[in-house]
Design a protein around this motif. Structure first.
Motif: not given
Ligand SMILES: [Zn+2]
Ligand SMILES: [Zn+2]
Length: 210
Positions: A26-28, A34-45
């Motif tokens: 889940i996005c931090s 939202g779904t976190a980006r692969p390798g990231g902590r946040h969603c795309l938006a």
């Protein structure tokens, strides 16, 4: 429900299994599901918004720095003019004498004021040697700039290498694989300076906002 006869079960492919749920992080961002980006902590938006905020902030900083630089340049020009005027006045009044060219000893000289606040510390040079003296000063300044760039690179390298240390092993391995690629298909060893440069470059390409 009755069991099917076991001998009908020879083809297990026919039995449909539910698809495993994809691992979803889940996005931090607070309250964002939202779904976190692969390798990231946040969603795309949220990531896009964060990048935009960073760029806006950066643009403001750059504009402020430009304004400061303009103000500074004006201050410098004023200070330089004032230093030259004070020197001219002191020469007219005779409270200061022209020196001789510090390179050839000629008495037909021009003054170079390094620091307007200390305008009495004039360097005297003839026209012929003035260019040489100014060139020497430009080289000094260029050397200082080069040293500062070098120092900045060492800082960045240390920062990025520390960030890479914290990465999950598989991401780290991928960056290291990129860093190994030398010119003309050569494989670089982790001790090579170009390897470290590649590693930093790969990390920054992968994570530009870091
Ligand atoms: Zn989000
Ligand atoms: Zn000279």
């Amino acid at each position: 429900m009755p069991f099917r006869p076991l001998d009908e079960l020879d083809d297990l492919e026919e039995i449909e299994l539910p698809q495993p749920l994809p691992l979803r992080r889940i996005c931090s961002t607070k309250a964002c599901r939202g779904t976190a980006r692969p390798g990231g902590r946040h969603c795309l938006a949220c990531h896009a918004r964060a990048v935009q905020r960073y760029r806006d902030r950066r643009a403001q900083q750059l504009a402020a720095r430009r304004r400061d630089a303009d103000a500074l340049r004006d201050d410098r020009t004023r200070a330089a003019d004032s230093g030259r005027a004070k020197l001219a006045m002191a020469l007219r009044r005779g409270t200061m004498q022209r020196g001789v060219c510090q390179i050839c000893g000629t008495t037909d000289v021009l003054g170079i004021i390094e620091d307007p606040a200390r305008w009495r510390e004039v360097v005297w040079v003839c026209r012929e040697h003035r260019e040489a003296e100014l060139e020497r000063r430009r080289e000094d300044a260029a050397q200082r700039t080069a040293n500062a760039k070098q120092a900045a690179w060492y800082d960045e390298r240390a920062r990025v290498l520390a960030a890479i240390e914290l990465l999950p092993l598989d991401e780290r391995a991928r960056l290291e694989a990129l860093a190994e690629r030398g010119p003309a298909g050569m494989r670089l060893s982790p001790g090579a300076p170009l390897y470290v440069m590649n590693l930093v470059r790969a990390f920054k390409a992968w994570c530009p906002s870091a």
